[in-house]
Scaffold this motif. Structure first.
Motif, PDB file in Angstrom:
ATOM      1  N   UNK A  65      38.246  36.197  38.199  1.00  0.00           N
ATOM      2  CA  UNK A  65      39.292  34.960  38.436  1.00  0.00           C
ATOM      3  C   UNK A  65      39.758  35.053  39.840  1.00  0.00           C
ATOM      4  N   UNK A  66      39.834  33.649  40.280  1.00  0.00           N
ATOM      5  CA  UNK A  66      40.231  33.341  41.830  1.00  0.00           C
ATOM      6  C   UNK A  66      41.346  32.261  41.552  1.00  0.00           C
ATOM      7  N   UNK A  67      42.391  32.586  42.358  1.00  0.00           N
ATOM      8  CA  UNK A  67      43.494  31.796  42.938  1.00  0.00           C
ATOM      9  C   UNK A  67      43.534  31.208  44.374  1.00  0.00           C
ATOM     10  N   UNK A  68      43.688  29.974  44.412  1.00  0.00           N
ATOM     11  CA  UNK A  68      43.675  29.480  45.894  1.00  0.00           C
ATOM     12  C   UNK A  68      44.640  28.370  46.002  1.00  0.00           C
ATOM     13  N   UNK A  69      45.625  28.491  46.986  1.00  0.00           N
ATOM     14  CA  UNK A  69      46.448  27.528  47.254  1.00  0.00           C
ATOM     15  C   UNK A  69      46.230  26.925  48.951  1.00  0.00           C
ATOM     16  N   UNK A 129      39.539  29.403  39.478  1.00  0.00           N
ATOM     17  CA  UNK A 129      38.014  29.115  39.193  1.00  0.00           C
ATOM     18  C   UNK A 129      37.610  30.580  38.986  1.00  0.00           C
ATOM     19  N   UNK A 130      36.498  30.969  38.540  1.00  0.00           N
ATOM     20  CA  UNK A 130      35.957  31.735  38.355  1.00  0.00           C
ATOM     21  C   UNK A 130      34.827  32.260  39.113  1.00  0.00           C
ATOM     22  N   UNK A 132      43.240  39.359  39.174  1.00  0.00           N
ATOM     23  CA  UNK A 132      43.105  37.961  40.026  1.00  0.00           C
ATOM     24  C   UNK A 132      43.002  38.137  41.245  1.00  0.00           C
ATOM     25  N   UNK A 133      41.845  37.494  42.026  1.00  0.00           N
ATOM     26  CA  UNK A 133      41.618  37.476  43.328  1.00  0.00           C
ATOM     27  C   UNK A 133      42.213  36.422  43.800  1.00  0.00           C
TER      28      UNK A 133
END
Length: 67
Positions: A14-18, A4-5, A41-42
């Protein structure tokens, strides 16, 4: 994994999370993301969904008439 942003009106990141996404995390809501920047990207290790000052847990909300 979700992407998501996060934006503040001036910048977009932009962010990425698992992981498991908090139930209060919805489009347009506030979020606190803990992690690190990598290649623009964060990469979030933890997400905390923010709520407004009117938030009440379901257990404390008054019952609606007819419900």
């Amino acid at each position: 994994t979700i992407t998501f942003v996060v934006q503040d009106g001036k910048a977009r990141v932009p962010v990425r999370f698992a992981g498991i996404v908090p139930s209060l995390f919805v489009e347009g809501s506030g979020v606190v993301a803990e992690g690190r920047m990598a290649g623009g990207t964060f990469l979030a290790d933890n997400l905390l969904a923010k709520h407004d000052e009117n938030y009440q847990p379901r257990e404390l909300k008054p019952l609606e008439a007819g419900g």
